[in-house]
Design a protein around this motif. Sequence first.
Motif, PDB file in Angstrom:
ATOM      1  N   ARG A  97       0.977  -1.241  -0.046  1.00  9.09           N
ATOM      2  CA  ARG A  97      -0.071  -0.009   0.030  1.00  9.09           C
ATOM      3  C   ARG A  97       0.878   1.173   0.046  1.00  9.09           C
ATOM      4  O   ARG A  97       2.144   1.281   0.198  1.00  9.09           O
ATOM      5  CB  ARG A  97      -0.921  -0.192   1.234  1.00  9.09           C
ATOM      6  N   HIS A 152       0.275  -4.953   3.249  1.00 13.82           N
ATOM      7  CA  HIS A 152      -0.668  -5.129   4.359  1.00 13.82           C
ATOM      8  C   HIS A 152      -0.805  -6.393   5.046  1.00 13.82           C
ATOM      9  O   HIS A 152      -0.684  -7.451   4.562  1.00 13.82           O
ATOM     10  CB  HIS A 152      -2.052  -5.326   3.465  1.00 13.82           C
ATOM     11  N   ASP A 176      -9.341  -6.516   5.355  1.00 10.49           N
ATOM     12  CA  ASP A 176     -10.179  -5.629   5.600  1.00 10.49           C
ATOM     13  C   ASP A 176     -11.649  -6.049   5.555  1.00 10.49           C
ATOM     14  O   ASP A 176     -11.838  -6.975   4.542  1.00 10.49           O
ATOM     15  CB  ASP A 176      -9.760  -4.534   4.879  1.00 10.49           C
ATOM     16  N   HIS A 182     -13.709   0.920   8.113  1.00 10.44           N
ATOM     17  CA  HIS A 182     -13.892  -0.630   7.763  1.00 10.44           C
ATOM     18  C   HIS A 182     -13.005  -1.279   8.761  1.00 10.44           C
ATOM     19  O   HIS A 182     -12.464  -0.566   9.680  1.00 10.44           O
ATOM     20  CB  HIS A 182     -12.799  -0.862   6.413  1.00 10.44           C
ATOM     21  N   HIS A 240      -9.961  -3.353  10.224  1.00 11.27           N
ATOM     22  CA  HIS A 240      -8.729  -4.256   9.562  1.00 11.27           C
ATOM     23  C   HIS A 240      -8.640  -5.240  10.749  1.00 11.27           C
ATOM     24  O   HIS A 240      -8.516  -5.029  11.963  1.00 11.27           O
ATOM     25  CB  HIS A 240      -7.389  -3.317   9.665  1.00 11.27           C
TER      26      HIS A 240
HETATM   27 ZN   LIG Z   1      -6.113  -3.340   6.598  1.00 15.61          ZN
END
Ligand SMILES: [Zn+2]
Length: 265
Positions: free
Chosen positions: A155, A165, A169, A244, A246
């Motif tokens: 990312r 990552h 998610d 969201h 994670h």
């Molecule tokens: Zn994430």
Amino acid sequence: MSRRRFVLSLAPALVAPAWVARAWAATLPRASAVPGGVARVGLGASEQPPRVRLGSDRVLVMREADEWIAFVGIALAAKPGSTLRVEAEQAGGRLERFEIAVAPKAYASQHLKRYERERVHLSEVLRTFTDSPPATLAMLQPAPGERSSSFGLRRYFNGRARSPHTGMDFAAPAGTPVIAANAGHVIDTGDYFFPGRTVVLDHGQGFLSLYAHLEAIEVSVAQAVSAGSVIGKVGATGRITGPHLHFSVYLNAVAVDPALFLQDQ
Ligand SMILES: [Zn+2]
């Protein structure tokens, strides 16, 4: 004084008066040899501009009055107290070396200090190893919703590549309850720079789960949780753009792919 003001007021509206241009040249960029700053290096009055490099990267060189100046950008990640080496090649091939001492910067170092402190803290938390083994390695999906970006994806943050990552998610609206994916104990809660409000659960023998970007945390450290019990709410805290959850899973202090522990969708 009044005559000067009068003259300026007659300057054409669309053309900056000469003194403005001079002020710009003399003051911008403000030299500041700090992480994220710009260092000025004077290179003398040779006819041709020297070619300047920081490592393998070319550095901007501009003429100011009768001298060439290199404007060296300093990476935000540069350590205060470290030295950057700049090499200038004059037109004749003569090499000159300059050193830039990187000074600390209050706001930047506060930022970086906070991030560094949290990184150290979380890496200690994630090293937790308790003797009793988990009853199962199977995990419940911690929030409803589509499983978005996949584990291992690289990312970007502010245009810079970040580490890959480290989890999975779940696209769920803010306020959606988040549940413990497995039974265990709460070993950490906090509000951190990147992950925002975060809960870490210990399921035993280094099998841990982490829940980030929470709007609310509804458990406290040392509390026992059963699989499926609510530990918080989905949110958008930390450095993300939309709500969201994670979710990360750890074994022996390394993040592993959560998909391996969840039922197929
Ligand atoms: Zn994430």
